[in-house]
Write a protein that holds these residues in place. Structure first.
Motif, PDB file in Angstrom:
ATOM      1  N   UNK A   1       0.867  -1.186   0.000  1.00 18.00           N
ATOM      2  CA  UNK A   1       0.000   0.000   0.000  1.00 18.00           C
ATOM      3  C   UNK A   1       0.898   1.228   0.000  1.00 18.00           C
ATOM      4  N   UNK A   2       0.794   2.111  -1.024  1.00 23.54           N
ATOM      5  CA  UNK A   2       1.696   3.264  -1.069  1.00 23.54           C
ATOM      6  C   UNK A   2       1.505   4.188   0.133  1.00 23.54           C
TER       7      UNK A   2
ATOM      8  N   UNK B   1       0.659  -1.901   6.932  1.00 18.32           N
ATOM      9  CA  UNK B   1      -0.273  -0.782   6.722  1.00 18.32           C
ATOM     10  C   UNK B   1       0.500   0.499   7.012  1.00 18.32           C
ATOM     11  N   UNK B   2       0.662   1.385   6.039  1.00 15.88           N
ATOM     12  CA  UNK B   2       1.448   2.598   6.293  1.00 15.88           C
ATOM     13  C   UNK B   2       0.884   3.423   7.452  1.00 15.88           C
TER      14      UNK B   2
ATOM     15  N   UNK C   1       2.442  -4.732  12.601  1.00 13.62           N
ATOM     16  CA  UNK C   1       1.608  -4.162  13.648  1.00 13.62           C
ATOM     17  C   UNK C   1       0.590  -3.182  13.075  1.00 13.62           C
ATOM     18  N   UNK C   2      -0.633  -3.266  13.566  1.00 16.15           N
ATOM     19  CA  UNK C   2      -1.677  -2.329  13.156  1.00 16.15           C
ATOM     20  C   UNK C   2      -1.320  -0.935  13.684  1.00 16.15           C
ATOM     21  N   UNK C   3      -1.267   0.090  12.829  1.00 13.14           N
ATOM     22  CA  UNK C   3      -0.935   1.439  13.310  1.00 13.14           C
ATOM     23  C   UNK C   3      -1.909   1.902  14.386  1.00 13.14           C
ATOM     24  N   UNK C   4      -1.427   2.752  15.252  1.00 19.12           N
ATOM     25  CA  UNK C   4      -2.211   3.200  16.404  1.00 19.12           C
ATOM     26  C   UNK C   4      -3.567   3.781  15.967  1.00 19.12           C
ATOM     27  N   UNK C   5      -3.589   4.500  14.915  1.00 19.07           N
ATOM     28  CA  UNK C   5      -4.831   5.135  14.479  1.00 19.07           C
ATOM     29  C   UNK C   5      -5.928   4.162  14.108  1.00 19.07           C
ATOM     30  N   UNK C   6      -5.572   2.915  13.774  1.00 26.06           N
ATOM     31  CA  UNK C   6      -6.571   1.911  13.384  1.00 26.06           C
ATOM     32  C   UNK C   6      -6.710   0.799  14.422  1.00 26.06           C
ATOM     33  N   UNK C   7      -6.042   0.939  15.540  1.00 22.59           N
ATOM     34  CA  UNK C   7      -6.040  -0.099  16.581  1.00 22.59           C
ATOM     35  C   UNK C   7      -7.254   0.087  17.493  1.00 22.59           C
TER      36      UNK C   7
ATOM     37  N   UNK D   1      -1.209  -9.800  10.286  1.00 20.20           N
ATOM     38  CA  UNK D   1      -1.386  -8.548  11.023  1.00 20.20           C
ATOM     39  C   UNK D   1      -1.445  -8.860  12.513  1.00 20.20           C
ATOM     40  N   UNK D   2      -0.884  -7.986  13.317  1.00 21.38           N
ATOM     41  CA  UNK D   2      -0.910  -8.209  14.765  1.00 21.38           C
ATOM     42  C   UNK D   2      -1.282  -6.930  15.487  1.00 21.38           C
ATOM     43  N   UNK D   3      -1.746  -7.082  16.719  1.00 24.62           N
ATOM     44  CA  UNK D   3      -2.147  -5.936  17.536  1.00 24.62           C
ATOM     45  C   UNK D   3      -1.932  -6.282  18.997  1.00 24.62           C
ATOM     46  N   UNK D   4      -1.447  -5.359  19.801  1.00 21.91           N
ATOM     47  CA  UNK D   4      -1.210  -5.661  21.225  1.00 21.91           C
ATOM     48  C   UNK D   4      -2.492  -5.899  22.011  1.00 21.91           C
ATOM     49  N   UNK D   5      -3.631  -5.343  21.545  1.00 21.45           N
ATOM     50  CA  UNK D   5      -4.833  -5.477  22.364  1.00 21.45           C
ATOM     51  C   UNK D   5      -6.118  -5.610  21.547  1.00 21.45           C
TER      52      UNK D   5
END
Length: 986
Positions: free
Chosen positions: A545-546, A569-570, A591-597, A611-615
């Motif tokens: 994804x650019x 994911x940028x 890791x999923x960026x904070x804005x989409x977590x 894809x991974x996420x801490x929570x």
């Protein structure tokens, strides 16, 4: 002989006596004229400079004065468009020989009292139109026996039409349109039996009926009453208007049937009944209307079938759209030799279109959309090669698009979607040079898009979804630089997207979902600055994804789901204000960026196993330990950066590297337009990413803080390669701003040009644009009502300067809040003149024809969008939209208005939904309920001057009138705003 001598003496005596009388008369008239000029009028243009008593043949050779050639008495005063100001100069009427007084299109103000107008009782014509007169209309005494023309239109008169108007027995023209009259239309007007023109349109009259005895006006040729709050039935007596040429009672609340007596209008050429609540069937009494050319009964509640008597007339235009009409369209309609416009959309017509439609007339515009029509398209629709608008969507038409349509080079607007059309599209149908809109979606069409589509240079909308099209995305589409909407979704397209699509810099929506596209998403898509929607879902795209997607300033919908995209994911995407985001079912990792977590986005992330996420469950947690390989890559990256930095330092030390801001003066040609205390090197050194304050269509803007403490704004224009019209936009900005000076127009300080860049430097506006402030979070706090009003007045003064004080006049063409900048005290300055055009004196009144429509969606005047012709009234419309935006706090196409509605329609409907309840209003037809529905909820009610707001709303609605001729000039707008300001101050 003695007798002859006596006779000769008498003749000479009479001759010289008459000369003396003529001289006395001329001297008296000249004295009156000079007295009015010197004591009652202001003449800023010097139009009355030749009114000098010592001139020969005075006053008959004076500007605006006409005399009787025999008696040399003044018979006519015509000061139309002299730009004089002052109060009503009633003393002109002390010239007893005066017959005609024309003071139209000036800046005269104040009331016209009964006492002052009584001096003019012997006039034949009195024209005070297009001024700023206010107060109540004057009473007319029984002495007005000669008056045939009374024109008080385009003023601010209030109250009732006086009953004493019946004292004008010979009146032929009564023109009171575009005022603030809020009484009723009196029945006594039916007694003015000499009337040929009755024009009362665009007044907020108290709801009432048409005079029952209107039919007594048998000499009437023009009855013009749109927007006059008419209700009730159309009286049967209307059929007695045997001389009537134009009947316009549109835009009212008339009910009941169209009377059969309408068949008595044997001279009528135009009948306008649209936008009422008329019901029942159309009358069958049209056969005698042999002169009728235009019939419009659209937007009513009519039922039944189209009568043969109407279809058989030689009409130029027939508009019956937005009713509940049914049955078949009579075949006899196709025999009409004059028909050029046919609007039957939004009805229940069935059957087929007449097979020979278009064969016998130069048909230009056909819209039969949203009916129950079926069968094939008529072969002959474009037989005369004049067809411009072809609108047939939402029917059940079948078969192929006739090959003859491929030769219809006059087409500019095509909407035939949602039918059952099949087979291939004629090659030529894609490639007409004037084509602006092509919508053929939801049919059964097949084939590919031909390379010839590159000829459609003006195409702005290409919507072909829901068909069976196949093949590649042709690179020739990249030549269509005006494209704003591209929707190829739900077809069978394949192959890679060409890299050249990044050249479509005006894209607003790009949808290719549910195809078989492969390859990668182009990475250089940062040029799509106007893109709001991007849907590439359900394809076979690969690669990453650019990150550049995160730099698109207005992107709100992003769907990349169901592809084979990989990588992370940028993080830059989190900067976007997205209402729709979906990257599910790809091969994304990391890791999923904070804005989409957040749970809100969970469904948009699923289907990416890595894809991974801490929570964010059920996504797997991210590992805290870093692999050795990644650590090694990080160390090597740091070492590489240190090495590059060292090399750059050495290059700078050896002066082998020339930074952007270090070019010498010879490499940058500077032209100063103001005295400035700084040089170009100081500006160029500050054009860095951290100083960017905005990016627009024409370039990037930087805040530059100088050593002196002064702050300026610098715009660096896009290179020609990125924006082909960059050179023209730059030149327009320089040519316009370098020649004008006004407190409400941005000040251009200097330009800096070389082979690599073009830069303009302006005064810096501390509070950004009106758009930023109005639609930002603090808009309600920063912009209270007095401040909004001051901004409106200042912007109007700047625009009036362009229209009326510049020679030749200048049309801005892109008036909107984003182009109204605000200084530290919120004083407005018009900016961005890249689209500005000068209006040459040799152009006709229809305006200049542009090669394409430019501007911003929601602010473009309807006639500009349809005819490509631009005038000063195009700017007036845009300014009216800005006024409505200031009032409501809503953007022109706010989602709350509903589908296919803009702010003008919304405000108009709201105003009519809550009409003025009281009878005492003298400043508009809008009550508090109406205003509360319209006004920005962030405004504090106790701080709002409702009387002032009512008047401003009136001004805004006048500015956004559908017809340009009904809009005021910007000079008039300024005066009206000032009048409302002074009213507020009182």
């Amino acid at each position: 002989m003695d007798f002859l001598k006596q006779l000769l003496f008498l003749l000479n005596f009479c001759f010289f006596t008459n000369l003396v009388q003529f001289a006395d008369s001329s001297n008296r008239d000249a004295a009156i004229l000079l007295g009015v000029k010197n004591s009652q009028l202001d003449d800023p243009l010097g139009k009355l400079d030749d009114w000098v008593g010592t001139t020969r043949n005075a006053p008959c050779n004076w500007n605006g004065i006409s005399c009787d050639p025999r008696t040399l008495d003044v018979v006519s005063i015509n000061l139309s468009s002299f730009n004089v100001s002052g109060n009503f100069p009633a003393d002109f009427c002390r010239i007893l020989s005066l017959q005609n007084l024309d003071l139209s299109n000036n800046s005269l103000v104040g009331p016209v009292t009964s006492d002052s107008i009584s001096l003019c009782s012997y006039l034949q014509s009195l024209n005070l139109s297009s001024n700023y007169f206010d107060g109540k209309l004057p009473e007319f005494s029984t002495e007005f026996l000669n008056l045939t023309l009374l024109d008080f239109s385009f003023n601010s008169f209030t109250g009732e039409i006086p009953g004493t108007v019946v004292n004008l027995p010979n009146l032929q023209v009564l023109s009171l349109f575009s005022n603030l009259l809020d009484g009723s239309i009196p029945e006594t007007l039916s007694n003015l039996t000499e009337l040929t023109r009755l024009e009362l349109a665009y007044n907020p009259f108290r709801p009432g009926t048409l005079p029952e005895n209107i039919g007594r006006l048998t000499k009437l040729r023009n009855l013009w009453l749109p927007h006059t709050n008419l209700m009730g039935n159309i009286p049967d007596s209307i059929g007695n208007l045997v001389s009537l040429k134009n009947l316009d009672i549109s835009n009212n609340s008339l009910t009941g049937k169209i009377p059969e007596s309408i068949g008595g209008l044997k001279s009528v050429e135009q009948i306008e009944l649209y936008k009422n609540q008329l019901s029942g069937e159309l009358p069958g009494a049209f056969l005698n209307l042999t002169y009728l050319l235009r019939f419009d009964a659209s937007e009513n509640k009519l039922t039944g079938e189209m009568p043969e008597s109407l279809a058989s007339l030689s009409l130029e235009s027939l508009n019956l759209n937005d009713n509940s009409l049914e049955g078949v369209i009579p075949d006899i309609l196709a025999l009409n030799p004059k028909l050029n416009q046919l609007h039957l959309f939004n009805n229940k017509f069935s059957g087929t279109l007449p097979g020979n439609l278009g064969m016998n007339s130069e048909l230009e515009d056909i819209d039969v959309s949203n009916n129950n029509l079926e069968g094939p398209l008529p072969q002959s629709l474009c037989y005369r090669k004049k067809l411009q608008r072809l609108v047939l969507f939402e029917n059940r038409m079948s078969g192929s698009i006739p090959e003859s349509y491929g030769d219809c080079s006059s087409l500019t607007y095509v909407r035939i979607q949602h039918n059952e059309l099949s087979e291939t599209v004629p090659q030529g149908f894609w490639s007409f040079s004037g084509l602006e809109r092509l919508e053929i979606s939801n049919n059964k069409l097949e084939g590919s898009i031909p390379p010839a589509i590159s000829n459609a240079k003006g195409l702005t909308k290409l919507v072909i979804f829901g068909n069976n099209f196949s093949g590649n995305f042709p690179s020739e589409i990249c030549d269509l630089h005006e494209l704003a909407i591209v929707d190829l979704s739900i077809n069978q397209f394949s192959g890679e997207l060409p890299l050249c699509i990044i050249n479509l810099t005006k894209l607003q929506r790009f949808d290719i979902k549910e195809n078989m596209f492969t390859g990668e998403i182009p990475k250089t898509i940062s040029l799509w600055r106007e893109l709001t929607e991007l849907d590439f879902s359900h394809n076979r795209l690969s690669g990453v994804i650019p990150e550049e997607l995160g730099s698109l300033p207005v992107l709100t919908n992003l769907d990349l789901s169901w592809n084979s995209l990989s990588g992370a994911i940028p993080k830059a995407l989190a900067k976007l204000k997205l209402s729709k985001f979906n990257v599910s079912n790809n091969r994304l990792e990391g890791k999923v960026p904070i804005g989409f977590n957040a749970k809100f986005y969970l469904s948009s992330l699923m289907g990416n196993p890595d894809l991974c996420s801490p929570d964010l469950k059920p996504l797997p947690p991210c590992s805290r330990s870093k692999p050795v390989g990644l650590m090694l890559v990080g160390i090597l990256s740091v070492l590489a950066l240190i090495l590059i930095g060292s090399l750059l330092w050495l290059l700078i030390r050896t002066k082998k590297f020339v930074a952007f801001g270090s070019k010498n003066k010879q490499s940058c040609k500077v032209i100063s337009f103001q005295k400035v205390g700084f040089n170009e090197e100081e500006v160029l050194a500050s054009l860095t990413s951290e100083n960017v304050i905005g990016t627009g269509r024409s370039g990037r803007v930087y805040r530059v803080r100088l050593k002196s403490g002064l702050t300026v704004a610098a715009k660096r224009f896009w290179e020609v390669g990125r924006l082909p019209e960059s050179e023209r936009v730059f030149q327009s900005e320089v040519e316009t701003l370098s020649q004008i000076r006004h407190a409400n127009i941005i000040k251009l300080l200097f330009s800096c040009i070389n082979e690599d860049f073009k830069i303009l430097v302006y005064d810096y506006m501390e509070n950004g644009s009106l758009g930023d402030v109005l639609h930002g979070e603090k808009g309600g706090v920063l912009l209270d009502w007095p401040r909004r009003f001051a901004i409106a007045l200042g912007a109007a003064q700047g625009l009036a300067y362009l229209h009326h004080d510049c020679v030749p006049p200048i049309v801005h063409r892109d008036i909107k809040p984003n182009n109204i900048l605000l200084d530290e005290e919120f004083r407005p300055k018009l900016a961005d003149f890249g689209l500005a055009k000068t209006m040459h004196q040799d152009e006709d009144e229809g305006g200049q024809v542009m090669s394409r429509v430019v501007g911003s969606y929601g602010y473009i005047a309807p006639e500009y969008a349809h005819t490509m012709k631009v005038t000063e009234k195009s700017d007036v419309y845009s300014f009216g939209v800005v006024l409505l935006e200031l009032l409501s706090g809503k953007s022109p196409n706010h989602s709350s208005f509903g589908e296919n509605k803009d702010i003008v329609q919304w405000v108009t409907e709201t105003a009519f939904l809550y009409p003025e309840q009281g009878n005492e209003s003298v400043d508009g037809s809008f009550d508090i309920v109406c205003l509360d529905q319209i006004l920005d909820i962030r405004l504090i009610p106790s701080a709002i001057e409702y009387q002032q707001v009512k008047r401003i709303l009136n001004v805004a609605l006048s500015c956004t009138s559908e017809l340009p001729a009904d809009r005021p000039s910007m000079r008039r707008v300024v005066e009206l705003l000032k009048l409302h300001s002074s009213t507020h101050m009182k």
